[in-house]
Design a protein around this motif. Structure first.
Motif, PDB file in Angstrom:
ATOM      1  N   ARG A 101       0.835  -1.195   0.000  1.00  0.00           N
ATOM      2  CA  ARG A 101       0.000   0.000   0.000  1.00  0.00           C
ATOM      3  C   ARG A 101       0.870   1.245   0.000  1.00  0.00           C
ATOM      4  NH1 ARG A 101      -5.044   0.034  -1.279  1.00  0.00           N
ATOM      5  NH2 ARG A 101      -5.585   1.573   0.317  1.00  0.00           N
ATOM      6  N   GLU A 119      -0.833   3.505  -7.505  1.00  0.00           N
ATOM      7  CA  GLU A 119      -1.248   3.155  -6.155  1.00  0.00           C
ATOM      8  C   GLU A 119      -1.591   4.391  -5.339  1.00  0.00           C
ATOM      9  OE1 GLU A 119      -2.367   0.740  -3.097  1.00  0.00           O
ATOM     10  OE2 GLU A 119      -1.835   0.158  -5.149  1.00  0.00           O
ATOM     11  N   TYR A 121      -3.158   7.035  -6.305  1.00  0.00           N
ATOM     12  CA  TYR A 121      -4.560   7.396  -6.561  1.00  0.00           C
ATOM     13  C   TYR A 121      -5.488   6.612  -5.638  1.00  0.00           C
ATOM     14  CZ  TYR A 121      -3.468  10.087 -10.788  1.00  0.00           C
ATOM     15  OH  TYR A 121      -3.019  11.043 -11.673  1.00  0.00           O
ATOM     16  N   ARG A 122      -5.216   5.325  -5.464  1.00  0.00           N
ATOM     17  CA  ARG A 122      -6.076   4.500  -4.606  1.00  0.00           C
ATOM     18  C   ARG A 122      -5.931   4.907  -3.141  1.00  0.00           C
ATOM     19  NH1 ARG A 122      -4.712   0.637  -8.696  1.00  0.00           N
ATOM     20  NH2 ARG A 122      -2.717   0.151  -7.690  1.00  0.00           N
ATOM     21  N   PRO A 128      -8.250   7.361 -10.996  1.00  0.00           N
ATOM     22  CA  PRO A 128      -6.962   7.212 -11.700  1.00  0.00           C
ATOM     23  C   PRO A 128      -6.875   8.005 -12.995  1.00  0.00           C
ATOM     24  CG  PRO A 128      -7.761   5.085 -10.940  1.00  0.00           C
ATOM     25  CD  PRO A 128      -8.872   6.061 -10.714  1.00  0.00           C
ATOM     26  N   HIS A 172     -11.783  10.339   1.862  1.00  0.00           N
ATOM     27  CA  HIS A 172     -12.178   9.876   0.539  1.00  0.00           C
ATOM     28  C   HIS A 172     -13.543  10.447   0.162  1.00  0.00           C
ATOM     29  CE1 HIS A 172      -9.329   6.142   0.350  1.00  0.00           C
ATOM     30  NE2 HIS A 172      -8.694   7.272   0.620  1.00  0.00           N
TER      31      HIS A 172
END
Length: 283
Positions: A101, A119, A121-122, A128, A172
């Motif tokens: 991560r 990664e 972006y996540r 993305p 988020h």
């Protein structure tokens, strides 16, 4: 008489160390190997991929330090009644390897361009296909309470050329809050000014959750200090009993007076709560 030592029957070996001690030794050796490879990596700061790999080696060394401490706690056993109890080793994270991560980013201050890994972006909860955020736009993803922390780290990096090593929370789009650990360094130009900034960001939400669980477990297993018990007992006793104002004198007509006195004697053993209620009335 046959010799006790023979080729088909070797001498008895001394008892080996426990399995946890073996794991601790392996973790130490692995940390040493990773650290040796890290020290052999180029550190000129010109290649973004080399900087990213070097930062990952740093993270791996830090994680192996944690592994060694957790295994030592596991070897020593759960906290007991005597002494200061050691925290329990946290359970394994549910999201797989912590190093999986990890995302990277680089912000070019001369062109105002940003480059993010997939990664990242996540980790930050971004689409993305969207454009990477600039350093000025990055705080918009951060929890309101942590924005000054991020701003201070970035300012120190860009102005004073200090490495970044800190944590903040990101929100988020679905409202989920994740804790992110950020490590980075400035890249200086030929004139000594900061030309760009690179960073490695890691989602440590599960790690922090595990550490909170360890802290809560440690608190529940640690016996309450006697001093705290005495303080609580005293506060409860003072809250329910009448304020002591000396002996009670009931005036009456004529010579003499009725004098009433009482003393509360708490129990000698913990939790030192005791006493009686008294009533006095003139007949």
């Amino acid at each position: 008489m046959p010799s006790p030592l023979s080729a088909d029957r070797p001498a008895a070996q001394p008892p080996g160390r426990g399995p946890v001690d073996t794991l601790i030794s392996r973790a130490r050796r692995l940390k040493g190997d990773v650290d040796a490879v890290r020290r052999g990596r180029p550190a000129d700061g010109t290649d973004p991929e080399d900087r990213w790999e070097r930062a990952l080696y740093d993270l791996a060394v830090h994680q192996l330090d944690d592994v060694g401490r957790h295994l030592s706690q596991l070897r020593d056993g759960p906290p007991g009644a005597a002494g200061d109890p050691a925290p329990l080793a946290p359970p394994a994270p549910r999201r797989g390897s912590l190093l999986s991560r990890v995302g990277s980013a680089e912000w070019n201050l001369l062109t105002d361009e940003a480059t993010w890994s997939a990664e990242l972006y996540r980790i930050l909860g971004r689409d993305p296909s969207s454009v990477p955020l600039t350093l000025d736009e990055l705080p918009s993803l951060v929890h309101d309470e942590d924005r000054p922390t991020l701003t201070g780290m970035v300012t120190d990096c860009l102005i004073d050329a200090r490495p970044i090593d800190g944590e903040f929370r990101v929100v988020h789009p679905d409202g989920a809050v994740r804790t992110v650990h950020m490590m980075g360094e400035p890249v200086l130009g030929a004139d000594g000014s900061t030309a760009s900034m690179w960073a490695v960001l890691r989602d440590v939400s599960e790690l922090r959750r595990c550490r909170r669980a360890v802290s809560e477990s440690r608190a529940s297993l640690r016996p309450a200090p006697p001093a705290a018990e005495d303080r609580i007992a005293t506060e409860l006793r003072e809250a329910v009993r009448p304020v002591w104002r000396g002996s009670l004198r009931i005036p009456r007509t004529g010579p003499g007076a009725l004098e009433v006195a009482a003393l509360s004697l708490p129990a000698a053993a913990a939790p030192r709560v005791g006493g009686d209620w008294y009533d006095a009335l003139e007949l």
